[in-house]
Design a protein around this motif. Structure first.
Motif, mmCIF file in Angstrom:
data_model
loop_
_atom_site.group_PDB
_atom_site.id
_atom_site.type_symbol
_atom_site.label_atom_id
_atom_site.label_comp_id
_atom_site.label_asym_id
_atom_site.label_seq_id
_atom_site.Cartn_x
_atom_site.Cartn_y
_atom_site.Cartn_z
ATOM 1 N N SER A 53 0.933 -1.504 -0.210
ATOM 2 C CA SER A 53 -0.589 -0.329 0.035
ATOM 3 C C SER A 53 0.765 1.126 0.023
ATOM 4 C CB SER A 53 -0.944 0.116 1.438
ATOM 5 O OG SER A 53 0.012 -0.098 2.449
ATOM 6 N N THR A 54 1.944 1.262 -0.264
ATOM 7 C CA THR A 54 3.206 2.366 -0.682
ATOM 8 C C THR A 54 2.807 3.128 -1.373
ATOM 9 O OG1 THR A 54 4.927 0.247 -0.580
ATOM 10 C CG2 THR A 54 5.596 2.734 -0.565
ATOM 11 N N LEU A 55 2.106 3.045 -2.803
ATOM 12 C CA LEU A 55 1.764 4.471 -2.875
ATOM 13 C C LEU A 55 0.217 4.795 -3.417
ATOM 14 C CD1 LEU A 55 4.380 4.855 -6.010
ATOM 15 C CD2 LEU A 55 4.133 4.892 -3.955
ATOM 16 N N ARG A 56 -0.560 3.410 -2.337
ATOM 17 C CA ARG A 56 -2.150 3.471 -1.954
ATOM 18 C C ARG A 56 -2.664 5.798 -2.305
ATOM 19 N NH1 ARG A 56 -4.804 0.560 2.504
ATOM 20 N NH2 ARG A 56 -3.898 2.315 3.186
ATOM 21 N N GLY A 57 -3.435 5.462 -2.925
ATOM 22 C CA GLY A 57 -4.495 6.626 -3.864
ATOM 23 C C GLY A 57 -3.292 7.413 -4.507
ATOM 24 N N ARG A 58 -2.080 6.739 -5.283
ATOM 25 C CA ARG A 58 -1.268 7.694 -6.098
ATOM 26 C C ARG A 58 -1.831 7.749 -7.604
ATOM 27 N NH1 ARG A 58 2.978 11.562 -3.804
ATOM 28 N NH2 ARG A 58 3.272 10.863 -1.674
ATOM 29 N N THR A 59 -1.342 8.226 -7.798
ATOM 30 C CA THR A 59 -1.933 8.738 -9.479
ATOM 31 C C THR A 59 -0.470 8.656 -10.163
ATOM 32 O OG1 THR A 59 -3.911 9.213 -8.911
ATOM 33 C CG2 THR A 59 -3.882 8.714 -11.531
ATOM 34 N N GLN A 60 -0.670 7.297 -11.065
ATOM 35 C CA GLN A 60 0.290 6.905 -12.355
ATOM 36 C C GLN A 60 0.211 7.336 -13.386
ATOM 37 O OE1 GLN A 60 2.899 3.397 -11.364
ATOM 38 N NE2 GLN A 60 3.748 3.033 -13.355
ATOM 39 N N ILE A 61 0.890 7.984 -14.142
ATOM 40 C CA ILE A 61 0.409 7.991 -15.314
ATOM 41 C C ILE A 61 1.509 7.693 -16.476
ATOM 42 C CG2 ILE A 61 -0.250 9.163 -17.574
ATOM 43 C CD1 ILE A 61 -2.104 11.512 -16.022
#
Ligand code: NCD
Length: 322
Positions: free
Chosen positions: A49-57
């Protein structure tokens, strides 16, 4: 032990544009983090869950299967929401510029943009214009930093070190961002780097990058610990750089005979996609010394490490643009 058990040193950069910007300790931070990410990918439960809620494009202006899917899987394993945008399905074809596209995507407030583009400097330009972290996934013939990092991780895990090893990078050096990033990284960590290519595929002034130059495979491979083959980048060749594919294989293709010059336990590497029978014989690509599949596995781990390190909440607790 999971990757979050012990605190890792803070990575002191917001973007990853090239290996040139990194110090040896910066590189070690990423490789150590990537080692931890390998064990996550080997568990049956691969999601963290380290990047949970983050958006990667993923913004890919050049076609790519392996790099794009590697970044996509890496983001998903970290719990990020990942969106892929490739040039074929975008309005870049309608004349929109790189910057317009970037500004539009930026307005959607992503946390990290992964860019591949045919022009050198595209990732750096983007980084100046957007409010989020940028990762260069290959810009023209300039740099491809995550490839060099995954190669270093593969070597370090197989040999236990990088310093003191002799690495021969062979083939189309002229058109290769993989070669450039690898030369910089391997030199930074104390390896002896050789480049082996026909004169037509050897960039002029390459000696200034602290490499030993060879125009003959047997001499260049003699005593090497690692043999790194490069794809013949025919799409980047305007004229005729090699007389014929058959001729190229005869003199510069890696086969059992030429590999004998390297150390008996030398690693054979290739960033892919491979032209079998052009730069490498199938029996070598699939042979016991090949770590080509390990490179693919390490690719996901390195990209997880890079994205986690760039979006480390200790540096910017509110997240980019907040
Ligand atoms: C490399 C690239 O795109 O520079 N490939 C890759 O990242 N999968 C090398 C190559 O295309 O030959």
């Amino acid at each position: 032990m999971t990757h979050t058990d012990a605190p890792l040193p803070l990575f002191p950069h917001r973007h990853l544009l090239g290996i040139r910007d990194l110090s040896p300790p910066d590189i070690e931070i990423l490789l150590d983090r990537a080692d931890r990410a390998v064990s996550i990918s080997r568990q049956s439960e691969k999601k963290t869950s380290t990047l949970r809620g983050r958006t990667q494009i993923n913004l890919f202006f050049e076609s790519s299967t392996r790099t794009q899917s590697s970044f996509e899987l890496a983001g998903k394993r970290l719990g990020a929401d990942v969106m892929n945008m490739s040039v074929a399905s975008s309005s870049v074809k309608k004349g929109e510029t790189l910057i317009d596209t970037a500004m539009t995507l930026n307005a959607m407030r992503p946390d990290i943009l992964i860019i591949r583009h045919q022009s050198a400097g595209a990732a750096a330009l983007l980084a100046q214009k957007v409010g989020c972290s940028v990762v260069n996934a290959g810009d023209g013939t300039h740099e491809h930093p995550t490839q060099a990092l995954l190669d270093a991780l593969t070597i370090r895990r197989a040999k236990g070190r990088i310093g003191g090893l002799t690495v021969a990078i062979c083939g189309d050096i002229l058109h290769s961002r993989v070669a450039r990033s690898n030369i910089i990284l391997l030199n930074a960590l104390g390896a002896q780097v050789r480049v082996v290519a026909p004169s037509t595929l050897m960039p002029s002034g390459i000696e200034q990058m602290s490499v030993n130059v060879f125009r003959n495979m047997e001499e260049g491979l003699k005593g090497a610990d690692v043999v790194m083959m490069l794809r013949l980048q025919r799409e980047r060749m305007a004229g005729s750089f090699v007389p014929s594919v058959r001729e190229y294989f005869r003199y510069f293709g890696l086969d059992a005979e030429k590999l004998k010059a390297a150390k008996e336990d030398a690693l054979v590497m290739h960033p892919g996609p491979m032209n079998r029978g052009v730069e490498i014989a199938s029996e070598i690509a699939d042979g016991p010394q090949s770590v080509i599949q390990e490179q693919v596995e390490m690719g996901v781990a390195v990209r997880m490490a890079v994205m986690e390190a760039l979006l480390d909440p200790r540096r910017n607790p509110e997240g980019p643009g907040a």
